[in-house]
Design an enzyme around this catalytic site. Structure first.
Site, PDB file in Angstrom:
ATOM      1  N   SER A   1       0.790  -1.232   0.000  1.00  0.00           N
ATOM      2  CA  SER A   1       0.000   0.000   0.000  1.00  0.00           C
ATOM      3  C   SER A   1       0.825   1.287   0.000  1.00  0.00           C
ATOM      4  O   SER A   1       0.380   2.269  -0.603  1.00  0.00           O
ATOM      5  CB  SER A   1      -1.026  -0.021   1.144  1.00  0.00           C
ATOM      6  OG  SER A   1      -0.413  -0.302   2.371  1.00  0.00           O
TER       7      SER A   1
ATOM      8  N   PHE B   1      -3.645  -4.527 -22.899  1.00  0.00           N
ATOM      9  CA  PHE B   1      -3.388  -3.500 -21.888  1.00  0.00           C
ATOM     10  C   PHE B   1      -4.606  -3.312 -20.984  1.00  0.00           C
ATOM     11  O   PHE B   1      -4.495  -3.241 -19.751  1.00  0.00           O
ATOM     12  CB  PHE B   1      -3.059  -2.188 -22.610  1.00  0.00           C
ATOM     13  CG  PHE B   1      -2.248  -1.199 -21.816  1.00  0.00           C
ATOM     14  CD1 PHE B   1      -2.685  -0.747 -20.583  1.00  0.00           C
ATOM     15  CD2 PHE B   1      -1.054  -0.687 -22.314  1.00  0.00           C
ATOM     16  CE1 PHE B   1      -1.949   0.185 -19.858  1.00  0.00           C
ATOM     17  CE2 PHE B   1      -0.302   0.233 -21.591  1.00  0.00           C
ATOM     18  CZ  PHE B   1      -0.761   0.666 -20.365  1.00  0.00           C
ATOM     19  N   MET B   2      -5.768  -3.263 -21.602  1.00  0.00           N
ATOM     20  CA  MET B   2      -6.969  -2.910 -20.829  1.00  0.00           C
ATOM     21  C   MET B   2      -7.508  -4.040 -19.964  1.00  0.00           C
ATOM     22  O   MET B   2      -8.505  -3.860 -19.271  1.00  0.00           O
ATOM     23  CB  MET B   2      -8.032  -2.374 -21.777  1.00  0.00           C
ATOM     24  CG  MET B   2      -7.639  -1.001 -22.288  1.00  0.00           C
ATOM     25  SD  MET B   2      -8.909  -0.272 -23.331  1.00  0.00           S
ATOM     26  CE  MET B   2      -8.171   1.345 -23.642  1.00  0.00           C
TER      27      MET B   2
ATOM     28  N   HIS C   1      -5.859  -4.834 -17.548  1.00  0.00           N
ATOM     29  CA  HIS C   1      -5.370  -4.375 -16.249  1.00  0.00           C
ATOM     30  C   HIS C   1      -6.392  -3.409 -15.649  1.00  0.00           C
ATOM     31  O   HIS C   1      -6.501  -2.271 -16.075  1.00  0.00           O
ATOM     32  CB  HIS C   1      -3.991  -3.725 -16.398  1.00  0.00           C
ATOM     33  CG  HIS C   1      -2.939  -4.713 -16.808  1.00  0.00           C
ATOM     34  ND1 HIS C   1      -2.074  -5.289 -15.915  1.00  0.00           N
ATOM     35  CD2 HIS C   1      -2.661  -5.282 -18.003  1.00  0.00           C
ATOM     36  CE1 HIS C   1      -1.286  -6.153 -16.545  1.00  0.00           C
ATOM     37  NE2 HIS C   1      -1.622  -6.156 -17.827  1.00  0.00           N
TER      38      HIS C   1
ATOM     39  N   GLU D   1      -9.687   6.439 -24.285  1.00  0.00           N
ATOM     40  CA  GLU D   1      -9.127   6.098 -25.581  1.00  0.00           C
ATOM     41  C   GLU D   1      -9.881   6.785 -26.705  1.00  0.00           C
ATOM     42  O   GLU D   1     -11.070   7.080 -26.599  1.00  0.00           O
ATOM     43  CB  GLU D   1      -9.213   4.570 -25.779  1.00  0.00           C
ATOM     44  CG  GLU D   1      -8.505   4.096 -27.039  1.00  0.00           C
ATOM     45  CD  GLU D   1      -8.830   2.649 -27.423  1.00  0.00           C
ATOM     46  OE1 GLU D   1      -9.417   1.924 -26.599  1.00  0.00           O
ATOM     47  OE2 GLU D   1      -8.516   2.272 -28.567  1.00  0.00           O
TER      48      GLU D   1
ATOM     49  N   ALA E   1       2.279   3.493  -8.709  1.00  0.00           N
ATOM     50  CA  ALA E   1       3.494   2.681  -8.862  1.00  0.00           C
ATOM     51  C   ALA E   1       3.243   1.201  -8.581  1.00  0.00           C
ATOM     52  O   ALA E   1       3.850   0.333  -9.204  1.00  0.00           O
ATOM     53  CB  ALA E   1       4.593   3.216  -7.941  1.00  0.00           C
TER      54      ALA E   1
ATOM     55  N   HIS F   1       3.072  -4.120 -11.148  1.00  0.00           N
ATOM     56  CA  HIS F   1       2.334  -5.337 -11.506  1.00  0.00           C
ATOM     57  C   HIS F   1       2.250  -5.470 -13.031  1.00  0.00           C
ATOM     58  O   HIS F   1       2.520  -6.535 -13.590  1.00  0.00           O
ATOM     59  CB  HIS F   1       0.936  -5.292 -10.893  1.00  0.00           C
ATOM     60  CG  HIS F   1       0.166  -6.552 -11.076  1.00  0.00           C
ATOM     61  ND1 HIS F   1       0.408  -7.688 -10.341  1.00  0.00           N
ATOM     62  CD2 HIS F   1      -0.823  -6.884 -11.937  1.00  0.00           C
ATOM     63  CE1 HIS F   1      -0.410  -8.652 -10.725  1.00  0.00           C
ATOM     64  NE2 HIS F   1      -1.166  -8.192 -11.700  1.00  0.00           N
TER      65      HIS F   1
ATOM     66  N   ARG G   1       4.286  -7.755 -18.286  1.00  0.00           N
ATOM     67  CA  ARG G   1       4.416  -7.332 -19.674  1.00  0.00           C
ATOM     68  C   ARG G   1       5.852  -7.110 -20.116  1.00  0.00           C
ATOM     69  O   ARG G   1       6.087  -6.484 -21.152  1.00  0.00           O
ATOM     70  CB  ARG G   1       3.565  -6.078 -19.902  1.00  0.00           C
ATOM     71  CG  ARG G   1       2.092  -6.247 -19.531  1.00  0.00           C
ATOM     72  CD  ARG G   1       1.417  -7.384 -20.293  1.00  0.00           C
ATOM     73  NE  ARG G   1      -0.018  -7.495 -19.962  1.00  0.00           N
ATOM     74  CZ  ARG G   1      -0.821  -8.389 -20.511  1.00  0.00           C
ATOM     75  NH1 ARG G   1      -0.376  -9.270 -21.384  1.00  0.00           N
ATOM     76  NH2 ARG G   1      -2.090  -8.449 -20.166  1.00  0.00           N
TER      77      ARG G   1
END
Lengths: 263, 263, 263, 263
Positions: C87, C108-109, C111, C118, C207, C212, C217
């Site tokens: 946290s 990507f999306m 996540h 977009e 961050a 993650h 990736r």
């Protein structure tokens, strides 16, 4: 909305004595050293992991996996766990009923992937049940922050904790009742209640979130990443883990085998 | 982890012809104008809302609500919906199988409260099925952004869309196969495939997330807040709403009565 | 809401030629082999981790950490990373502008901890820019699913990919324009466009979410958990990681040192 | 991980007297009737909404909006708010420091879209500061659950609340110190502390999440949907709203104009 016709809503309080204060409150303060966890409902099986995982390579044919015997696919579940493919572990659900002290709920609710509904100190008179550490609770903390070790307390320390807890909680609860009886709102009067008072809630999650919770809220030598949970939330977590292991045995075993790291 | 013993994992591809390319691919490109939605599994009932809501005033006694007949509590459900108490609508789950064009999935996956697993263009040869707007699909957009209105297309416009779609999708798919047959990786070859190609996925959510999705992905005169979804995702949403209405009829009715605003 | 006074909203389309179709569309189809990533704005520094972490032991005094030099506290950042206290890494923000092919955005999306906006194929005529794998792109996939290895393509394979991509994308785009010019709505006409077409978006995260994302990736030998991303999203991730390393160098170094496991 | 070299981590406790118990604890119990809210850092401006919204119709050209004067685009912000296009309000960030009683934090942390780090009762001796309702706090609740109205308390009621609060909190804190001095772990001893004790935390969110929080945690006649927050969390929310209004004035105004419904 102001233009909305008012619903003919009978107050839920009607059936709940604690909510309207009409009944005679219980004055006897009780102490417990345990927690309660029930699996209220679940829709979860190892096979749920399989159809979700197989859609990537099998498309529509993955529908054949729904409700099948997962045993022969233990290898796939282990592979997903090991390489941390997490999303196939999300298509399932567990709803737990938990009764535990408020200081446990405070830690529990930091987990933002669960859904919660809890007993309200604003809408209900809280019951006189408080947590008292049992004789097996280690009372003394040694070492440095982040790496604490707990050791047994002495007989004197246990006696002190018991005496202090009983005295403060009883006085606090009686002060709470005194304020309620004088017409003070529950949400104001509850300010004096200690964090060891019990509350109850429903907590709903999927297996991925559950594994994350368990990895942080149990202390185990075989964990890849160490965790140092407070013993009382660990007691809740251990009970949740039993339900998890029984409901999704292959998933639980694969998670254990891979260092109890949530995928 | 490198020190992890390697699992005896038999590749999931074994049973999936599309995944290893050993079988003869289908060359005939097919066109569809519909979408498929199945409710694969669910753990959802109106009574699930009640125990979650009642814990706030009844504590442990709320357990009596689990699995009861919710009919007599329609007023409470309506009250929760009207005043937007959302959390009691989260202790339930729906898992849908959806087959639809990729451009629909692109919009769908913007909803971050769902769990997803989708067919992979990296691990599987995609099948030659493409979307072709049906004769009832309104083709012409009028008005200003954010307030578009769609009107019927002319016969010429429909003919053009059909001809262009059939031609481009067929050529694209054949180029895809040609690359695969020359040994090019699926993830590279798929670059030429149009967004009208069908994919399949599992999408899991709770009723609260579902109502939010439906409020944005259906266009209804009786909505408090207007939405202008693309017709194809609305087709998916309408099928999902049927399942929702059947599974949680009181919740669905209360949501409708209160302007289809997710609580 | 129906009773809401209509806002005097001038359509955003006014300044955007693509949105109203009034301008002459570009017919020349272009091909790119790269991606674009810009750090549009950020509010992130290693010191942000410190005040968040120190509040647990220092309470209000942790405010003294805001804006300080974090260098002397590298040990604390490393400790948080190693033991996965996640946290404190959330009180910061990065907003990236990304321009990449749609098939990258699809990955990507997934996540769900990022925020996205977009470019819209419904509100704007998409531009004729497509992705063509560059000469260094490995084209051939070997091995088993989940453990693929990519090797160089032959000259013939590269030539085939280039020819096929150029031909299909050009035809598709011209069919798209033909439909637009005949009055067909953008959202219908776009169905023929290949997933290699470029789109643009803003993606915002903290961050913790970023680490993650990067752990999944990017493909790195020194990762505790292996990942096998498609090269094109890895190209985006590498650019994002550069920005991350520059903005929060101690955090980035600690993450690298601890096996690139997101805390 | 077991194979990880141990970091040379100097315990953060070193600089925090409360954490190691070496200093003499404060015995004088203090009472406050207010809350503290500071905007520690933010990266938020109305212009952030604009670039995010404009990318849908302008693509790359939306980058021109970054850092511009948003004043001329108030209409677009109002349109987004009215029609509940929420995602453009997510590309910004606010980090608040909050000092308030634990019963406020309990309600606050139900909001799962925020990031939190809080003072720890496990790692630090909590300070003797408790909440005492001020003279303007309405003490008496009337009406039915879900529609409560609060009215002033009598002088006797105020006196009772003050006496009871002072007595119970003081005794509880002294019992807490007594246990600490006898070597009992902080996490055990804190069980006797009332929920009115103050804690401190950092809470980070974006404007969309903030508007949702404010809509539920402030009571306003002009809200489309009614909320009945406890006064103490409303005091925190009001301070947060001031910071929000100052940082994103157009967004705040549009939200107010549209019934304080989070988009």
């Amino acid at each position: 909305m102001s233009t909305q016709p008012t619903a003919t809503f009978t107050a839920p309080a009607a059936a709940d004595p604690g909510a309207d204060g009409a009944d005679a409150p219980e004055r006897d303060v009780r102490f417990r050293s345990d927690v309660a966890v029930e699996l209220v409902k679940s829709s979860a099986a190892d096979a749920d992991v399989l159809f979700a995982a197989r859609v990537s390579t099998a498309g529509e044919k993955s529908l054949d996996e729904v409700g099948t015997d997962a045993e022969r696919s233990a290898g796939l579940i282990n592979y997903l766990m090991r390489d941390r493919h997490g999303s196939p572990f999300e298509h399932n659900q567990f709803t737990f009923y938990v009764s535990a002290p408020i200081f446990v709920f405070r830690e529990f609710m930091r987990h933002r992937t669960f859904s919660y509904n809890e007993e309200s100190g604003r809408y209900r008179r809280l019951e006189p049940v408080f947590y008292l550490p049992g004789p097996e609770r280690k009372l003394v903390q040694e070492g440095k922050p982040g790496r604490y070790v707990f050791v047994d307390g002495s007989a004197e320390q246990h006696a002190l904790v018991e005496t202090a807890t009983r005295r403060v909680c009883t006085e606090a609860y009686h002060a709470y009742l005194e304020m309620l009886e004088a017409g003070v709102a529950r949400e104001v009067a509850r300010g004096v209640l200690p964090v060891s008072i019990y509350s109850s809630m429903y907590a709903t999650c999927n297996a991925r979130a559950l594994m994350h919770f368990l990895s942080l809220r149990t202390k185990r030598e075989d964990s890849t990443f160490p965790s140092f949970p407070q013993r009382e939330i660990e007691m809740v977590a251990e009970r949740m883990e039993e339900h998890f292991a029984r409901t999704m045995p292959l998933t639980h075993a694969a998670w254990n085998r891979n260092g109890r790291v949530a995928p």
